[in-house]
Design a protein around this motif. Structure first.
Motif, PDB file in Angstrom:
ATOM      1  N   TYR A 114      -5.356   8.045  -0.238  1.00  0.00           N
ATOM      2  CA  TYR A 114      -5.394   6.461  -0.307  1.00  0.00           C
ATOM      3  C   TYR A 114      -4.684   6.201  -1.450  1.00  0.00           C
ATOM      4  O   TYR A 114      -5.146   4.968  -2.128  1.00  0.00           O
ATOM      5  CB  TYR A 114      -6.724   5.980  -0.164  1.00  0.00           C
ATOM      6  CG  TYR A 114      -7.626   6.464   1.128  1.00  0.00           C
ATOM      7  CD1 TYR A 114      -7.380   6.020   2.312  1.00  0.00           C
ATOM      8  CD2 TYR A 114      -8.325   7.775   0.871  1.00  0.00           C
ATOM      9  CE1 TYR A 114      -8.226   6.604   3.542  1.00  0.00           C
ATOM     10  CE2 TYR A 114      -9.143   8.322   1.813  1.00  0.00           C
ATOM     11  CZ  TYR A 114      -8.935   7.574   3.390  1.00  0.00           C
ATOM     12  OH  TYR A 114      -9.701   8.312   4.308  1.00  0.00           O
TER      13      TYR A 114
ATOM     14  N   LEU B  14      -9.448   5.799  -5.731  1.00  0.00           N
ATOM     15  CA  LEU B  14      -8.487   5.424  -4.899  1.00  0.00           C
ATOM     16  C   LEU B  14      -7.480   4.684  -5.457  1.00  0.00           C
ATOM     17  O   LEU B  14      -6.800   3.917  -4.894  1.00  0.00           O
ATOM     18  CB  LEU B  14      -9.456   4.259  -3.842  1.00  0.00           C
ATOM     19  CG  LEU B  14     -10.636   4.792  -3.285  1.00  0.00           C
ATOM     20  CD1 LEU B  14     -11.485   3.680  -2.625  1.00  0.00           C
ATOM     21  CD2 LEU B  14     -10.102   5.939  -2.003  1.00  0.00           C
TER      22      LEU B  14
ATOM     23  N   LEU C 223     -12.718   3.360   2.554  1.00  0.00           N
ATOM     24  CA  LEU C 223     -11.852   2.217   2.794  1.00  0.00           C
ATOM     25  C   LEU C 223     -12.929   1.100   2.237  1.00  0.00           C
ATOM     26  O   LEU C 223     -12.425  -0.174   1.911  1.00  0.00           O
ATOM     27  CB  LEU C 223     -11.578   2.207   4.146  1.00  0.00           C
ATOM     28  CG  LEU C 223     -10.852   3.111   4.936  1.00  0.00           C
ATOM     29  CD1 LEU C 223     -10.657   2.520   6.642  1.00  0.00           C
ATOM     30  CD2 LEU C 223      -9.600   2.935   4.195  1.00  0.00           C
TER      31      LEU C 223
ATOM     32  N   PHE D  55       0.156   4.553   1.389  1.00  0.00           N
ATOM     33  CA  PHE D  55      -0.569   5.772   1.955  1.00  0.00           C
ATOM     34  C   PHE D  55       0.491   6.440   2.437  1.00  0.00           C
ATOM     35  O   PHE D  55       1.463   6.297   3.427  1.00  0.00           O
ATOM     36  CB  PHE D  55      -1.087   4.940   3.201  1.00  0.00           C
ATOM     37  CG  PHE D  55      -2.131   3.988   2.832  1.00  0.00           C
ATOM     38  CD1 PHE D  55      -3.277   4.502   2.167  1.00  0.00           C
ATOM     39  CD2 PHE D  55      -1.882   2.600   3.020  1.00  0.00           C
ATOM     40  CE1 PHE D  55      -4.128   3.464   1.810  1.00  0.00           C
ATOM     41  CE2 PHE D  55      -2.872   1.796   2.797  1.00  0.00           C
ATOM     42  CZ  PHE D  55      -3.956   2.027   2.129  1.00  0.00           C
TER      43      PHE D  55
ATOM     44  N   TYR E 111      -4.674   2.491  -3.090  1.00  0.00           N
ATOM     45  CA  TYR E 111      -5.400   1.554  -2.177  1.00  0.00           C
ATOM     46  C   TYR E 111      -6.016   0.272  -2.673  1.00  0.00           C
ATOM     47  O   TYR E 111      -6.020  -0.989  -2.552  1.00  0.00           O
ATOM     48  CB  TYR E 111      -6.278   2.311  -1.199  1.00  0.00           C
ATOM     49  CG  TYR E 111      -7.466   1.550  -0.342  1.00  0.00           C
ATOM     50  CD1 TYR E 111      -6.663   0.650   0.571  1.00  0.00           C
ATOM     51  CD2 TYR E 111      -8.751   1.567  -0.374  1.00  0.00           C
ATOM     52  CE1 TYR E 111      -7.697  -0.394   1.170  1.00  0.00           C
ATOM     53  CE2 TYR E 111      -9.551   0.810   0.554  1.00  0.00           C
ATOM     54  CZ  TYR E 111      -8.792   0.058   1.502  1.00  0.00           C
ATOM     55  OH  TYR E 111      -9.508  -0.986   2.081  1.00  0.00           O
ATOM     56  N   ASP E 112      -6.827   0.866  -4.012  1.00  0.00           N
ATOM     57  CA  ASP E 112      -7.865  -0.275  -4.536  1.00  0.00           C
ATOM     58  C   ASP E 112      -6.988  -1.292  -5.393  1.00  0.00           C
ATOM     59  O   ASP E 112      -7.598  -2.164  -6.102  1.00  0.00           O
ATOM     60  CB  ASP E 112      -9.055   0.150  -5.268  1.00  0.00           C
ATOM     61  CG  ASP E 112      -8.393   1.161  -6.369  1.00  0.00           C
ATOM     62  OD1 ASP E 112      -7.112   1.510  -6.630  1.00  0.00           O
ATOM     63  OD2 ASP E 112      -9.230   1.751  -7.398  1.00  0.00           O
TER      64      ASP E 112
ATOM     65  N   PHE F 178      -7.377  -2.024   4.151  1.00  0.00           N
ATOM     66  CA  PHE F 178      -6.736  -1.555   5.349  1.00  0.00           C
ATOM     67  C   PHE F 178      -7.651  -1.638   6.630  1.00  0.00           C
ATOM     68  O   PHE F 178      -8.646  -1.398   6.555  1.00  0.00           O
ATOM     69  CB  PHE F 178      -6.587   0.145   4.846  1.00  0.00           C
ATOM     70  CG  PHE F 178      -5.846   0.937   5.829  1.00  0.00           C
ATOM     71  CD1 PHE F 178      -4.686   0.724   6.401  1.00  0.00           C
ATOM     72  CD2 PHE F 178      -6.548   2.290   6.293  1.00  0.00           C
ATOM     73  CE1 PHE F 178      -4.109   1.545   7.281  1.00  0.00           C
ATOM     74  CE2 PHE F 178      -5.865   3.071   7.072  1.00  0.00           C
ATOM     75  CZ  PHE F 178      -4.651   2.829   7.524  1.00  0.00           C
TER      76      PHE F 178
ATOM     77  N   SER G 269      -4.318  -2.888  -3.815  1.00  0.00           N
ATOM     78  CA  SER G 269      -3.360  -3.330  -2.659  1.00  0.00           C
ATOM     79  C   SER G 269      -4.152  -4.866  -2.729  1.00  0.00           C
ATOM     80  O   SER G 269      -5.161  -5.229  -2.865  1.00  0.00           O
ATOM     81  CB  SER G 269      -3.541  -2.773  -1.200  1.00  0.00           C
ATOM     82  OG  SER G 269      -3.479  -1.363  -1.345  1.00  0.00           O
TER      83      SER G 269
ATOM     84  N   MET H  78       0.777  -1.238   0.116  1.00  0.00           N
ATOM     85  CA  MET H  78       0.153  -0.012  -0.111  1.00  0.00           C
ATOM     86  C   MET H  78       0.916   1.115   0.066  1.00  0.00           C
ATOM     87  O   MET H  78       2.039   1.387   0.547  1.00  0.00           O
ATOM     88  CB  MET H  78      -0.826   0.216   1.158  1.00  0.00           C
ATOM     89  CG  MET H  78      -1.924  -1.103   1.249  1.00  0.00           C
ATOM     90  SD  MET H  78      -2.883  -0.862   3.003  1.00  0.00           S
ATOM     91  CE  MET H  78      -3.623  -2.657   2.961  1.00  0.00           C
TER      92      MET H  78
END
Length: 320
Positions: free
Chosen positions: A210, A273, A116, A3, A213-214, A220, A216, A1
């Motif tokens: 983020y 994301l 999230l 972040f 994130y999508d 999270f 990953s 990730m």
């Protein structure tokens, strides 16, 4: 990730397991004896305190032709209520505020987005004739935002729209039809529509806190069970009731007619994301769900892990 922002770093640093005894000072008006939560360890602090992520109320709007900040592919939540001018709520704002309390004609609405879970839902704010106003509690359950209402200090699960702690435990919010689509698509369909104006807060609107994130491998702040049938946890699924259609299947087909519904997918919407800038996100497309009479049906496009967490006995519409 990946972040990389301080905002998300605080979420990581502040995430702790908690229980009601640790929350009573902050939530002195919340009735923790009334709850549907069986395992308090499911609820964690995401880092920010109550209202640390500031929900919006009394948002301002501008005419569609006057909007110049939003890129064509950026996602917006479209809300169309009969007899009222259609409204677009840009994710570039909701990713930083998560809830907008608004009034569209006679209907008080809460337009919500949980980054999230990628869950974007619009609710009628009336419960038993009482109008509620919602804020962000700073708590998470299965990586989904827990909202609270300012009138009773009850806690609500965003993905489900149900009260889970306090006076409103067991109450449900009416889910209204709304959907995420590109700004370009909304503006083309509704040139006389309205779009929420930039809020008067010091936030880097248009940025994605983020990033990555999508794509990953794991969600999270989530420790629950992963989806069955080999479905990747961060694949988007279209949820209608307790059924879920993988976005990958729908995008391949373009249109699916199943369970009395017509689900359609078109390209052109950027993921909010993915890239550090929302406008640069990869194309994930837009979904519309209608019934047999062509009417819009309330639905959600959320990540597979969240569907499985809240609908463990739900039906996976995987086709053949």
């Amino acid at each position: 990730m990946r972040f990389v922002t301080m905002f998300v770093g605080l979420w990581l640093a502040g995430a702790v397991w908690a229980e009601p005894s640790l929350w009573r000072d902050e939530w002195s008006e919340t009735d923790f004896e009334r709850t549907t939560v069986e395992n308090w360890a499911e609820i964690i602090s995401g880092g920010p305190p109550r209202d640390g992520i500031p929900a919006l109320s009394d948002p301002q709007f501008i005419e569609v032709p006057a909007e110049s900040r939003i890129a064509p592919g950026e996602p917006v939540i479209a809300v169309e209520i009969a007899g009222q001018r259609p409204r677009a709520y840009p994710i570039r704002y909701l990713i930083w505020h998560e809830i907008v309390n608004d009034q569209i004609g006679p209907i008080p609405v809460a337009v919500t987005f949980c980054p999230l879970c990628n869950s974007a839902l619009t609710f009628d704010r009336r419960v038993g004739g009482r109008v509620l106003s919602f804020g962000v509690s700073g708590k998470l359950r299965n990586s989904d935002m827990i909202m609270y209402d300012r009138e009773t200090q009850s806690w609500w699960q965003q993905a489900v729209g149900t009260g889970i702690v306090g006076q409103m435990t067991g109450e449900g919010l009416e889910l209204l039809p709304s959907w995420m689509e590109s700004w370009e698509a909304f503006a083309a369909r509704h040139p006389q529509g309205l779009v929420m104006a930039e809020p008067p807060w010091n936030r880097p609107y248009g940025r994605n806190p983020y990033a990555g994130y999508d794509s990953s491998k794991r969600p999270f702040l989530y420790s629950g069970e992963m989806p069955p049938n080999g479905v990747p946890p961060l694949v988007r699924v279209v949820r209608v009731g307790d059924r879920a259609w993988p976005m990958t299947r729908l995008a391949k087909a373009g249109v699916l007619r199943e369970a009395g519904l017509a689900l359609s997918w078109v390209p052109g919407q950027a993921s909010a994301l993915d890239a550090g800038t929302i406008a640069a996100g990869r194309d994930v497309g837009s979904v519309r769900v209608r019934d047999g009479k062509g009417r819009d049906v309330p639905h959600d496009v959320l990540f597979a892990f969240a569907f499985h967490a809240f609908w463990p006995d739900g039906t996976w519409m995987l086709g053949e």
